[in-house]
Design a protein around this motif. Structure first.
Motif, short mmCIF file in Angstrom:
data_model
loop_
_atom_site.label_atom_id
_atom_site.label_comp_id
_atom_site.label_asym_id
_atom_site.label_seq_id
_atom_site.Cartn_x
_atom_site.Cartn_y
_atom_site.Cartn_z
N VAL A 1 15.01 9.54 1.31
CA VAL A 1 14.37 9.97 2.50
C VAL A 1 14.30 8.79 3.34
O VAL A 1 13.66 7.78 3.15
CB VAL A 1 12.77 10.68 2.16
CG1 VAL A 1 12.09 11.04 3.46
CG2 VAL A 1 13.13 11.65 1.25
N ALA A 2 14.78 9.06 4.63
CA ALA A 2 14.68 7.73 5.48
C ALA A 2 14.54 8.07 6.96
O ALA A 2 14.70 9.30 7.30
CB ALA A 2 16.44 6.99 5.55
N ARG A 3 13.86 7.24 7.55
CA ARG A 3 13.46 7.48 9.12
C ARG A 3 14.76 7.43 9.78
O ARG A 3 16.01 6.76 9.49
CB ARG A 3 12.78 6.18 9.61
CG ARG A 3 11.27 6.22 8.83
CD ARG A 3 10.47 5.08 9.94
NE ARG A 3 9.19 4.83 8.94
CZ ARG A 3 8.18 5.57 9.33
NH1 ARG A 3 8.14 6.60 10.15
NH2 ARG A 3 7.04 5.37 8.78
N PRO A 4 14.91 7.84 11.20
CA PRO A 4 15.94 7.93 11.94
C PRO A 4 16.69 6.31 12.05
O PRO A 4 17.95 6.20 12.28
CB PRO A 4 15.66 8.53 13.39
CG PRO A 4 14.60 9.41 12.78
CD PRO A 4 13.76 8.85 11.83
N ASP A 5 15.61 5.50 12.06
CA ASP A 5 16.24 4.12 12.33
C ASP A 5 16.82 3.48 10.94
O ASP A 5 17.35 2.21 11.01
CB ASP A 5 15.03 3.12 12.62
CG ASP A 5 14.01 2.98 11.77
OD1 ASP A 5 13.90 3.32 10.79
OD2 ASP A 5 13.08 2.41 12.14
N GLY A 6 16.93 4.20 9.91
CA GLY A 6 17.55 3.88 8.46
C GLY A 6 16.48 3.43 7.73
O GLY A 6 16.78 3.13 6.53
N GLU A 7 15.15 3.08 7.99
CA GLU A 7 14.27 2.53 7.20
C GLU A 7 14.23 3.62 5.81
O GLU A 7 13.74 4.90 6.25
CB GLU A 7 12.92 2.49 7.75
CG GLU A 7 11.87 1.92 6.94
CD GLU A 7 10.54 1.87 7.30
OE1 GLU A 7 9.42 1.29 6.88
OE2 GLU A 7 10.61 2.03 8.67
N GLN A 8 14.21 3.36 4.46
CA GLN A 8 14.07 3.79 3.63
C GLN A 8 12.63 4.26 3.22
O GLN A 8 12.02 3.10 3.44
CB GLN A 8 14.67 3.13 2.26
CG GLN A 8 14.88 4.22 1.12
CD GLN A 8 15.15 3.53 -0.16
OE1 GLN A 8 14.52 2.71 -0.83
NE2 GLN A 8 16.59 3.54 -0.33
N LEU A 9 12.25 5.20 3.10
CA LEU A 9 10.73 5.77 2.65
C LEU A 9 10.58 6.18 1.32
O LEU A 9 9.61 5.78 0.86
CB LEU A 9 10.39 7.03 3.48
CG LEU A 9 10.45 6.78 5.13
CD1 LEU A 9 10.02 8.10 5.86
CD2 LEU A 9 9.54 5.59 5.44
N ALA A 10 11.60 6.61 0.75
CA ALA A 10 11.69 7.11 -0.69
C ALA A 10 12.90 7.49 -1.11
O ALA A 10 13.86 7.65 -0.70
CB ALA A 10 10.70 8.27 -0.82
N LEU A 11 12.82 7.44 -2.78
CA LEU A 11 14.11 7.61 -3.39
C LEU A 11 13.65 8.77 -4.42
O LEU A 11 12.46 8.46 -5.24
CB LEU A 11 14.67 6.46 -3.98
CG LEU A 11 15.57 5.58 -3.21
CD1 LEU A 11 16.10 4.13 -4.10
CD2 LEU A 11 16.81 6.38 -2.78
#
Length: 78
Positions: A46-56
């Motif tokens: 799960v990632a933000r539009p800027d590519g920052e990963q929030l969760a796996l």
């Protein structure tokens, strides 16, 4: 991989935001994550539009559930 997920980076005060759910090959992840993958070849990010990963997560449904439970709008990214 444990089904518990760290909730890092979620802004729970914001209005609904789009997040992307995409498959990630375990072999492309850091060794620490590979060690916890429980033999899976693919995890879902799960990632933000800027590519920052929030969760796996271990599966796509859990990734969508996690996003929705945090008032985020998940969309699939291939």
């Amino acid at each position: 991989m444990d089904t518990k997920v760290a909730m890092q980076g979620f802004d729970l005060t914001a209005k609904k935001q789009i997040v992307y759910v995409r498959p990630v090959r375990v072999k492309d992840l850091p060794q620490e994550v590979r060690d916890q993958a429980g033999g899976r070849e693919v995890l879902y990010e799960v990632a933000r539009p800027d590519g920052e990963q929030l969760a796996l997560t271990g599966d796509r449904d859990t990734a969508y559930f996690l996003a929705r439970e945090n008032d985020l709008d998940p969309v699939t990214l291939h």
